[in-house]
Design a protein around this motif. Structure first.
Motif, mmCIF file in Angstrom:
data_model
loop_
_atom_site.group_PDB
_atom_site.id
_atom_site.type_symbol
_atom_site.label_atom_id
_atom_site.label_comp_id
_atom_site.label_asym_id
_atom_site.label_seq_id
_atom_site.Cartn_x
_atom_site.Cartn_y
_atom_site.Cartn_z
ATOM 1 N N HIS A 208 5.905 9.089 -4.456
ATOM 2 C CA HIS A 208 4.807 9.704 -5.207
ATOM 3 C C HIS A 208 4.717 11.211 -4.972
ATOM 4 N N ARG A 209 4.803 11.612 -3.726
ATOM 5 C CA ARG A 209 4.661 13.037 -3.403
ATOM 6 C C ARG A 209 5.549 13.380 -2.214
ATOM 7 N N ASP B 114 5.692 11.113 8.150
ATOM 8 C CA ASP B 114 5.642 12.504 8.608
ATOM 9 C C ASP B 114 6.856 12.741 9.496
ATOM 10 N N LYS C 232 0.837 -1.200 0.000
ATOM 11 C CA LYS C 232 0.000 0.000 0.000
ATOM 12 C C LYS C 232 0.871 1.250 0.000
ATOM 13 N N GLU C 233 0.267 2.362 -0.418
ATOM 14 C CA GLU C 233 0.973 3.640 -0.331
ATOM 15 C C GLU C 233 1.044 4.062 1.139
ATOM 16 N N GLN C 234 2.213 4.482 1.558
ATOM 17 C CA GLN C 234 2.438 4.811 2.963
ATOM 18 C C GLN C 234 2.858 6.275 3.102
ATOM 19 N N VAL C 235 2.728 6.765 4.325
ATOM 20 C CA VAL C 235 3.025 8.180 4.614
ATOM 21 C C VAL C 235 4.046 8.238 5.740
ATOM 22 N N TYR D 59 5.070 10.671 0.710
ATOM 23 C CA TYR D 59 4.150 9.612 0.317
ATOM 24 C C TYR D 59 4.917 8.650 -0.606
ATOM 25 N N GLU E 190 5.692 16.794 0.392
ATOM 26 C CA GLU E 190 5.035 18.054 0.733
ATOM 27 C C GLU E 190 5.762 18.710 1.908
ATOM 28 N N GLN F 195 5.584 4.245 -1.896
ATOM 29 C CA GLN F 195 5.027 2.895 -2.077
ATOM 30 C C GLN F 195 6.164 1.938 -2.426
ATOM 31 N N VAL G 136 6.403 15.859 4.613
ATOM 32 C CA VAL G 136 5.603 14.640 4.554
ATOM 33 C C VAL G 136 5.935 13.944 3.236
ATOM 34 N N ARG H 263 10.861 15.618 -4.604
ATOM 35 C CA ARG H 263 10.272 14.369 -5.096
ATOM 36 C C ARG H 263 11.139 13.738 -6.169
#
Length: 305
Positions: free
Chosen positions: A161-162, A73, A68-71, A94, A164, A96, A92, A146
């Motif tokens: 993916h991202r 922070d 799964k895509e994970q975060v 994001y 921020e 995978q 932050v 990124r």
């Protein structure tokens, strides 16, 4: 009796052993997960969702990986801008996991590696920017981070993916200076808006007065034209009536008695004026001369008695 008890214990142990062997042999992998399997200490295969058979004592699951895509922070990191301003920035990420094998064997503690790489990359990017650029260039910072992180984590089987920038916290004195600057800017804009409003109001008032005066002048002009046209039309109608009266009289060929009677009427009207002295000719054929004489008497106040 002891033999019976030992027999039961052996049966129980055998059953437990069989259950353990079956549990170690048959593995069901849930959705969005992948298991990295090693055989005799070496990488063997990557098992995805479904039922899989393991060889007991030879195969072992080295890592259970979530697809799964994970975060992540991260805590605020101290960075220094190009103009030597130290600030706190937290990010932050994001990501995978795309390759469980590379994720397992590519780097030790990959999540810590991502955090460290994010901090160093952020310091490098912010070091090339001044304070004002840092506060207004979040999109640029995000895209550059990124790109760099995605390229660096590709050998680890990770896809970024991202990225921020969540908070940018400058020093307290810088915040106070920025607040004063923003307050002054707002007051300046307010003063400009008020001045422009007063200017617009004055212009509109002057234009209204101008249009009002123009409309009044136009109305007065049109009224005068209408009155003049009315008076001209009235005079025209009077003269036409007089001309028609004369024409009717001439066409009827009046007798001498009618002319004499009209002469007397004219003299009667003259007698009603301010003059008390009237000259009456014996022959009314000289009426024109008599009328002229009477008019001269009326005009000369010295002849009044």
């Amino acid at each position: 009796m002891l033999d019976g008890i030992f027999r039961y214990l052996w049966i129980i142990l055998l059953v437990v052993l069989v259950v353990v062997i079956i549990a170690k042999t048959i593995r069901i992998i849930p959705q969005s997960y992948a298991y990295v399997v090693e055989r005799i200490g070496a990488y063997n295969r990557t098992c995805t969702v479904g039922l899989h058979i393991m060889i007991p004592l030879l195969d072992r699951i080295a890592n259970k990986v979530s697809l799964k895509e994970q975060v992540l922070d991260f805590a605020p990191q101290p960075v220094i801008t190009k103009d030597n301003v130290t600030m706190q920035i937290d990010t932050v990420v994001y990501f995978q996991i795309t390759d469980p094998k590379l994720f397992t064997y590519g780097v030790v503690r990959p999540l810590n590696a991502i955090e460290t790489l994010t901090a160093t990359t952020l310091r490098n990017i912010i070091g090339d920017l001044e304070l004002d650029e840092t506060l207004t260039s979040r999109d640029i910072i995000n895209s550059r981070m990124r790109s760099i992180l995605d390229e660096a984590t590709d050998p680890w089987g990770i896809k970024i993916h991202r990225v921020e920038v969540k908070n940018i916290i400058p020093p307290r004195d810088i915040q106070e200076a920025m607040e004063k600057q923003m307050r002054a800017e707002r007051e300046r804009r307010e003063a400009i808006l008020q001045a422009e409003g007063k200017k617009t109001a004055a212009i509109l008032t002057a234009e209204g007065k101008k249009e009002s005066m123009i409309l009044e002048a136009t109305a007065e002009k049109e009224a005068q034209i209408a009155r003049a046209e009315g008076e001209a039309e009235a005079l025209r109608l009077v003269y036409e009536a007089q001309a028609k009266g004369i024409e009717y009289i001439n066409s009827s060929q009046p007798q001498q008695a009618y002319i004499t009677l009209e002469g007397f009427k004219a003299l009667e009207n003259l007698a009603k004026g301010e003059s008390t002295k009237i000259i009456i000719p014996t022959d009314l054929q000289g009426m024109a001369g008599a009328v002229t004489s009477i008019a001269e008497i009326v005009k000369d106040p010295k002849n009044k008695q």
